[in-house]
Write an enzyme that holds these catalytic residues in place. Sequence first.
Site, PDB file in Angstrom:
ATOM      1  N   HIS A 190      -2.215   1.250   7.028  1.00  0.00           N
ATOM      2  CA  HIS A 190      -2.532   1.312   5.489  1.00  0.00           C
ATOM      3  C   HIS A 190      -2.889   2.869   5.128  1.00  0.00           C
ATOM      4  CE1 HIS A 190      -4.473  -0.672   2.065  1.00  0.00           C
ATOM      5  NE2 HIS A 190      -5.599   0.049   2.053  1.00  0.00           N
TER       6      HIS A 190
ATOM      7  N   HIS B 186      -6.282   1.870  -3.800  1.00  0.00           N
ATOM      8  CA  HIS B 186      -5.450   1.397  -2.741  1.00  0.00           C
ATOM      9  C   HIS B 186      -5.034   0.037  -3.237  1.00  0.00           C
ATOM     10  CE1 HIS B 186      -8.326  -1.036  -0.309  1.00  0.00           C
ATOM     11  NE2 HIS B 186      -9.012  -0.633  -1.084  1.00  0.00           N
TER      12      HIS B 186
ATOM     13  N   CYS C 281       0.758  -1.107  -0.014  1.00  0.00           N
ATOM     14  CA  CYS C 281       0.095   0.192  -0.056  1.00  0.00           C
ATOM     15  C   CYS C 281       0.838   1.167   0.106  1.00  0.00           C
ATOM     16  CB  CYS C 281      -1.073  -0.093   1.230  1.00  0.00           C
ATOM     17  SG  CYS C 281      -0.335   0.214   2.865  1.00  0.00           S
TER      18      CYS C 281
END
Length: 257
Positions: free
Chosen positions: A207, A219, A155
């Site tokens: 994240h 993402h 990510c």
Amino acid sequence: MEYGICNLTVIPLRAEPSDKSEQVSQILFGEAFEILEWQERWVRIITEYDQYEGWIGRLQFAMLGHIAYKSLKLVPPPITYRAVTQAWKKPDNSVLYLPVASSLVFLKGTTCHINNEKFEIIGEIGETEPLDVTAKSFLNTPYLWGGRTHYGIDCSGFTQAVYKLQGIHLRRDASMQAEQGEIVDFLEQAQPGDLAFFDNAEGLITHVGILFGNGQIIHASGKVKIDQIDSQGIFSEEQKRYTHKLRIIKRFIPVKY
């Protein structure tokens, strides 16, 4: 001090000096680093671009002189913008497939020079695309812990790569990136291109993704994909549930580095 440079397509950066150790990041072609420690088969380094530490194989890089290293810090080299750029290595006539955002170090015309090695760039190098176009080029790239390329990415590697191609210098991990930029108070005030960060049950940021507007975010989670987002977090249509809890939104001003 001693320095090195990646003269391969990509080098895995590992947490410990072992082939079985987890990959924490990757070193792309032309990226330089400072050598901190030598072992028989391994070298501990800290990267010049994002100051990230780890171990690489002793046979997977070229040495770099102090003056050359300093010159790369003062004047960052041009980078590749395509998912894959071919480089013809002389004199053995082999071909390297350079990942996006590789550094074209010591470039003269269309040839990179690393010590006695010459790498002739084949075809056009490419140019900056709009952020949304760049981000979408990674769609369906598989998630890979420590990855930074179209062949596998995590990510924060995804956000770092996309922003690097926009001239914005992000650090490596999501928690580090969350310390940069300017706070956006509410999701309703967010703009396309802002970064959204998400935390776990312990409150740690784990994240990050790029906001697209219209309640969407792109993402890397399983693969690079576009999901819905609201003030609660990311809602996955595939899983029919919220998968990530929104913590903070940050905005970054484009600057050339």
